[in-house]
Design a protein around this motif. Structure first.
Motif, PDB file in Angstrom:
ATOM      1  N   GLN A 104       0.833  -1.204   0.000  1.00 16.24           N
ATOM      2  CA  GLN A 104       0.000   0.000   0.000  1.00 16.24           C
ATOM      3  C   GLN A 104       0.867   1.253   0.000  1.00 16.24           C
ATOM      4  OE1 GLN A 104      -3.702  -0.127   0.197  1.00 16.24           O
ATOM      5  NE2 GLN A 104      -3.235   1.873  -0.695  1.00 16.24           N
ATOM      6  N   THR A 105       1.919   1.261   0.806  1.00 22.11           N
ATOM      7  CA  THR A 105       2.792   2.428   0.909  1.00 22.11           C
ATOM      8  C   THR A 105       3.446   2.752  -0.434  1.00 22.11           C
ATOM      9  OG1 THR A 105       3.270   1.964   3.239  1.00 22.11           O
ATOM     10  CG2 THR A 105       4.830   3.372   2.060  1.00 22.11           C
ATOM     11  N   GLN A 106       3.981   1.730  -1.088  1.00 27.01           N
ATOM     12  CA  GLN A 106       4.674   1.979  -2.352  1.00 27.01           C
ATOM     13  C   GLN A 106       3.707   2.310  -3.483  1.00 27.01           C
ATOM     14  OE1 GLN A 106       7.364  -1.687  -2.118  1.00 27.01           O
ATOM     15  NE2 GLN A 106       8.769  -0.126  -2.888  1.00 27.01           N
ATOM     16  N   ALA A 107       2.577   1.628  -3.527  1.00 26.07           N
ATOM     17  CA  ALA A 107       1.594   1.913  -4.583  1.00 26.07           C
ATOM     18  C   ALA A 107       1.046   3.333  -4.433  1.00 26.07           C
ATOM     19  CB  ALA A 107       0.460   0.895  -4.541  1.00 26.07           C
ATOM     20  N   ASP A 108       0.799   3.757  -3.203  1.00 28.38           N
ATOM     21  CA  ASP A 108       0.313   5.123  -2.969  1.00 28.38           C
ATOM     22  C   ASP A 108       1.327   6.147  -3.469  1.00 28.38           C
ATOM     23  OD1 ASP A 108      -2.003   4.212  -1.836  1.00 28.38           O
ATOM     24  OD2 ASP A 108      -1.390   4.579   0.249  1.00 28.38           O
ATOM     25  N   PHE A 109       2.615   5.883  -3.224  1.00 27.08           N
ATOM     26  CA  PHE A 109       3.641   6.827  -3.677  1.00 27.08           C
ATOM     27  C   PHE A 109       3.663   6.915  -5.203  1.00 27.08           C
ATOM     28  CE2 PHE A 109       7.781   7.818  -5.380  1.00 27.08           C
ATOM     29  CZ  PHE A 109       8.065   9.021  -4.740  1.00 27.08           C
ATOM     30  N   LEU A 110       3.646   5.768  -5.869  1.00 25.52           N
ATOM     31  CA  LEU A 110       3.690   5.790  -7.334  1.00 25.52           C
ATOM     32  C   LEU A 110       2.425   6.404  -7.923  1.00 25.52           C
ATOM     33  CD1 LEU A 110       5.364   2.319  -8.036  1.00 25.52           C
ATOM     34  CD2 LEU A 110       6.397   4.602  -8.224  1.00 25.52           C
ATOM     35  N   ASP A 111       1.284   6.242  -7.251  1.00 22.97           N
ATOM     36  CA  ASP A 111       0.046   6.887  -7.698  1.00 22.97           C
ATOM     37  C   ASP A 111       0.186   8.406  -7.653  1.00 22.97           C
ATOM     38  OD1 ASP A 111      -1.318   4.551  -8.214  1.00 22.97           O
ATOM     39  OD2 ASP A 111      -2.432   4.540  -6.320  1.00 22.97           O
ATOM     40  N   ARG A 112       0.814   8.893  -6.582  1.00 20.07           N
ATOM     41  CA  ARG A 112       0.941  10.344  -6.386  1.00 20.07           C
ATOM     42  C   ARG A 112       2.049  10.957  -7.238  1.00 20.07           C
ATOM     43  NH1 ARG A 112       0.936   8.752  -0.921  1.00 20.07           N
ATOM     44  NH2 ARG A 112       3.156   9.309  -0.828  1.00 20.07           N
ATOM     45  N   ASN A 113       2.995  10.129  -7.670  1.00 16.92           N
ATOM     46  CA  ASN A 113       4.179  10.645  -8.359  1.00 16.92           C
ATOM     47  C   ASN A 113       4.426   9.876  -9.662  1.00 16.92           C
ATOM     48  OD1 ASN A 113       5.489  12.512  -6.099  1.00 16.92           O
ATOM     49  ND2 ASN A 113       4.802  10.626  -5.099  1.00 16.92           N
ATOM     50  N   PRO A 114       3.677  10.177 -10.701  1.00 19.30           N
ATOM     51  CA  PRO A 114       3.753   9.411 -11.954  1.00 19.30           C
ATOM     52  C   PRO A 114       5.073   9.530 -12.699  1.00 19.30           C
ATOM     53  CG  PRO A 114       2.360  11.340 -12.217  1.00 19.30           C
ATOM     54  CD  PRO A 114       2.647  11.226 -10.757  1.00 19.30           C
ATOM     55  N   GLU A 115       5.914  10.480 -12.310  1.00 18.07           N
ATOM     56  CA  GLU A 115       7.188  10.649 -13.007  1.00 18.07           C
ATOM     57  C   GLU A 115       8.237   9.629 -12.559  1.00 18.07           C
ATOM     58  OE1 GLU A 115       7.488  13.414  -9.392  1.00 18.07           O
ATOM     59  OE2 GLU A 115       5.948  12.573 -10.725  1.00 18.07           O
ATOM     60  N   TYR A 116       8.005   8.953 -11.444  1.00 13.99           N
ATOM     61  CA  TYR A 116       8.983   7.990 -10.935  1.00 13.99           C
ATOM     62  C   TYR A 116       8.817   6.628 -11.603  1.00 13.99           C
ATOM     63  CZ  TYR A 116      10.461  11.105  -7.182  1.00 13.99           C
ATOM     64  OH  TYR A 116      10.992  12.158  -6.476  1.00 13.99           O
ATOM     65  N   SER A 117       9.934   5.972 -11.872  1.00 15.59           N
ATOM     66  CA  SER A 117       9.887   4.636 -12.468  1.00 15.59           C
ATOM     67  C   SER A 117       9.848   3.544 -11.414  1.00 15.59           C
ATOM     68  CB  SER A 117      11.114   4.409 -13.361  1.00 15.59           C
ATOM     69  OG  SER A 117      12.317   4.416 -12.593  1.00 15.59           O
ATOM     70  N   MET A 118      10.435   3.825 -10.238  1.00 16.15           N
ATOM     71  CA  MET A 118      10.557   2.805  -9.194  1.00 16.15           C
ATOM     72  C   MET A 118      10.422   3.410  -7.805  1.00 16.15           C
ATOM     73  SD  MET A 118      13.610   0.093  -9.945  1.00 16.15           S
ATOM     74  CE  MET A 118      14.882   1.310 -10.230  1.00 16.15           C
ATOM     75  N   SER A 119       9.939   2.572  -6.902  1.00 14.78           N
ATOM     76  CA  SER A 119       9.949   2.884  -5.482  1.00 14.78           C
ATOM     77  C   SER A 119      10.721   1.777  -4.781  1.00 14.78           C
ATOM     78  CB  SER A 119       8.512   2.942  -4.937  1.00 14.78           C
ATOM     79  OG  SER A 119       8.503   2.895  -3.519  1.00 14.78           O
ATOM     80  N   VAL A 120      11.653   2.159  -3.896  1.00 19.55           N
ATOM     81  CA  VAL A 120      12.406   1.181  -3.107  1.00 19.55           C
ATOM     82  C   VAL A 120      12.377   1.634  -1.653  1.00 19.55           C
ATOM     83  CG1 VAL A 120      13.876   0.610  -5.067  1.00 19.55           C
ATOM     84  CG2 VAL A 120      14.638   2.342  -3.434  1.00 19.55           C
ATOM     85  N   HIS A 121      12.851   0.792  -0.758  1.00 19.13           N
ATOM     86  CA  HIS A 121      12.766   1.148   0.664  1.00 19.13           C
ATOM     87  C   HIS A 121      13.845   0.434   1.473  1.00 19.13           C
ATOM     88  CE1 HIS A 121      11.072  -2.836   1.441  1.00 19.13           C
ATOM     89  NE2 HIS A 121      10.214  -2.625   0.460  1.00 19.13           N
ATOM     90  N   ALA A 122      13.967   0.829   2.721  1.00 16.15           N
ATOM     91  CA  ALA A 122      14.921   0.204   3.634  1.00 16.15           C
ATOM     92  C   ALA A 122      14.399  -1.161   4.069  1.00 16.15           C
ATOM     93  CB  ALA A 122      15.138   1.094   4.853  1.00 16.15           C
ATOM     94  N   ALA A 123      15.327  -2.022   4.495  1.00 16.28           N
ATOM     95  CA  ALA A 123      14.966  -3.367   4.935  1.00 16.28           C
ATOM     96  C   ALA A 123      15.822  -3.773   6.129  1.00 16.28           C
ATOM     97  CB  ALA A 123      15.149  -4.376   3.794  1.00 16.28           C
ATOM     98  N   ALA A 124      15.223  -4.489   7.053  1.00 16.25           N
ATOM     99  CA  ALA A 124      15.936  -4.991   8.225  1.00 16.25           C
ATOM    100  C   ALA A 124      16.557  -6.341   7.896  1.00 16.25           C
ATOM    101  CB  ALA A 124      14.981  -5.123   9.409  1.00 16.25           C
ATOM    102  N   VAL A 125      17.816  -6.525   8.264  1.00  8.19           N
ATOM    103  CA  VAL A 125      18.480  -7.810   8.067  1.00  8.19           C
ATOM    104  C   VAL A 125      17.971  -8.763   9.143  1.00  8.19           C
ATOM    105  CG1 VAL A 125      20.672  -9.033   7.978  1.00  8.19           C
ATOM    106  CG2 VAL A 125      20.503  -6.707   7.075  1.00  8.19           C
ATOM    107  N   ILE A 126      17.318  -9.824   8.724  1.00  4.98           N
ATOM    108  CA  ILE A 126      16.692 -10.770   9.648  1.00  4.98           C
ATOM    109  C   ILE A 126      17.750 -11.412  10.545  1.00  4.98           C
ATOM    110  CG2 ILE A 126      15.360 -12.922   9.807  1.00  4.98           C
ATOM    111  CD1 ILE A 126      14.084 -12.140   7.107  1.00  4.98           C
ATOM    112  N   GLY A 127      17.477 -11.401  11.852  1.00  8.77           N
ATOM    113  CA  GLY A 127      18.390 -12.016  12.804  1.00  8.77           C
ATOM    114  C   GLY A 127      19.504 -11.108  13.270  1.00  8.77           C
ATOM    115  N   SER A 128      19.463  -9.843  12.882  1.00  7.76           N
ATOM    116  CA  SER A 128      20.473  -8.884  13.330  1.00  7.76           C
ATOM    117  C   SER A 128      19.807  -7.526  13.519  1.00  7.76           C
ATOM    118  CB  SER A 128      21.610  -8.765  12.308  1.00  7.76           C
ATOM    119  OG  SER A 128      21.240  -7.928  11.232  1.00  7.76           O
ATOM    120  N   GLY A 129      20.577  -6.572  13.997  1.00 11.72           N
ATOM    121  CA  GLY A 129      20.042  -5.229  14.171  1.00 11.72           C
ATOM    122  C   GLY A 129      20.363  -4.322  13.013  1.00 11.72           C
TER     123      GLY A 129
END
Length: 307
Positions: A104-129
């Protein structure tokens, strides 16, 4: 089922220990739209196909692609994305996970910003901080030149792109994710959301850590730099980024015990020399007796040692 707004392409091979958690995290997404999940298994020899079948029976939007012949990681990736019907397309490796509001977060961003080709985000490494993609130094808006300079600073499973921006790759085409992201970014900038929206698993079974694929991966990266040159990006910028990547490959080979591979990768020809860092040049000059690399390795081991 109505036309999906988002397609999630999951690629997997022998991931029976992780695939259920991965698929459940995708099935639990909270969205205001329809989405489909294409799960492409590359002829696993463990219980991965059986687990996928169970999920497809429980959730009608999960579409299994169970291959009877192993086609390889690259072909499995491209063929699964070719099946996507959504306006937006996500990728997910079969051992990673999504947080409930990712789609939902990424689709909402691309809906609001049609000039962008991609949306990416931060990710937590599983099992670590550890967290990948939240550094203040990383650009929230990135161009092709930023990707060349920084490399892939986000995980593959964080990507949501516009299907209209994706290039039509021929059957049998192979590349690394860096090539695809670079190619897509020619059609619009990349937005980085520094909020954690996924979990990323690091383990020895990953393709990028397999020495069998190392030569091919390095060649695919070189193909991405050639692509940038073909599209008019400054030769100085591209070659500087490429030689920097070669240094990274050389380090990886040395730390994995492939000293001969290190000596081969650290080499510089006359054209490359002008784009190399001072460190790269010194390592090149001392490649026959890599004492400096031995010192760097020892320092690295001491730094990572847990007391």
């Amino acid at each position: 089922m109505q036309q999906p707004k988002v397609s999630v392409c999951v690629v997997t091979y022998n991931q029976e220990n992780y695939i259920a958690e991965c698929l459940q995290s995708i099935a639990d997404q909270k969205t205001s739209f329809n989405y489909e999940v294409i799960v492409s298994d590359d002829c696993s020899t463990d219980n991965t196909p059986e687990i996928i079948k169970l999920f497809s029976e429980k959730y009608g939007f999960i579409k299994p692609v169970l291959r009877s012949k192993n086609v390889g990681a690259g072909a499995n990736y491209f063929e699964s994305h070719r099946l996507a019907l959504g306006e937006y397309v996500c990728h997910c490796d079969g051992d990673d996970t999504f947080l409930p509001d990712k789609l939902q977060t990424q689709a909402d961003f691309l809906d609001r910003n049609p000039e962008y080709s991609m949306s990416v985000h931060a990710a937590a490494v599983i099992g670590s901080g550890d967290i990948i993609g939240d550094s203040p130094a990383l650009p929230e808006i990135a161009s092709v030149t930023d990707l060349l300079k920084l490399g892939t600073y986000f995980i593959h499973s964080s990507v949501m792109y516009r299907r209209s921006c994706r290039h039509d790759y021929p059957l049998g085409f192979e590349a690394v994710d860096f090539y695809v992201h670079l190619h897509t970014a020619f059609k619009g900038p990349v937005h980085l959301n520094k909020s954690v929206l996924a979990g990323y698993r690091v383990h020895a079974g990953g393709v990028s850590s397999n020495p069998i694929y190392r030569d091919r991966i390095e060649k695919f990266y070189d193909a991405a730099y050639d692509l940038a040159l073909e599209n008019g990006i400054s030769a100085a910028l591209v070659r500087t980024a490429q030689i920097k990547r070669h240094l990274t490959f050389a380090f990886s080979r040395y730390f994995s015990g492939d000293v001969e591979g290190y000596k081969k990768r650290i080499k510089l020809n006359a054209d490359e020399f002008q784009y190399a860092s001072l460190l790269h040049k010194v390592l090149y000059w001392t490649r026959s007796m890599p004492v400096l690399m031995w010192c760097i390795k020892i320092a690295r081991q001491i730094k990572n040692r847990k007391f």
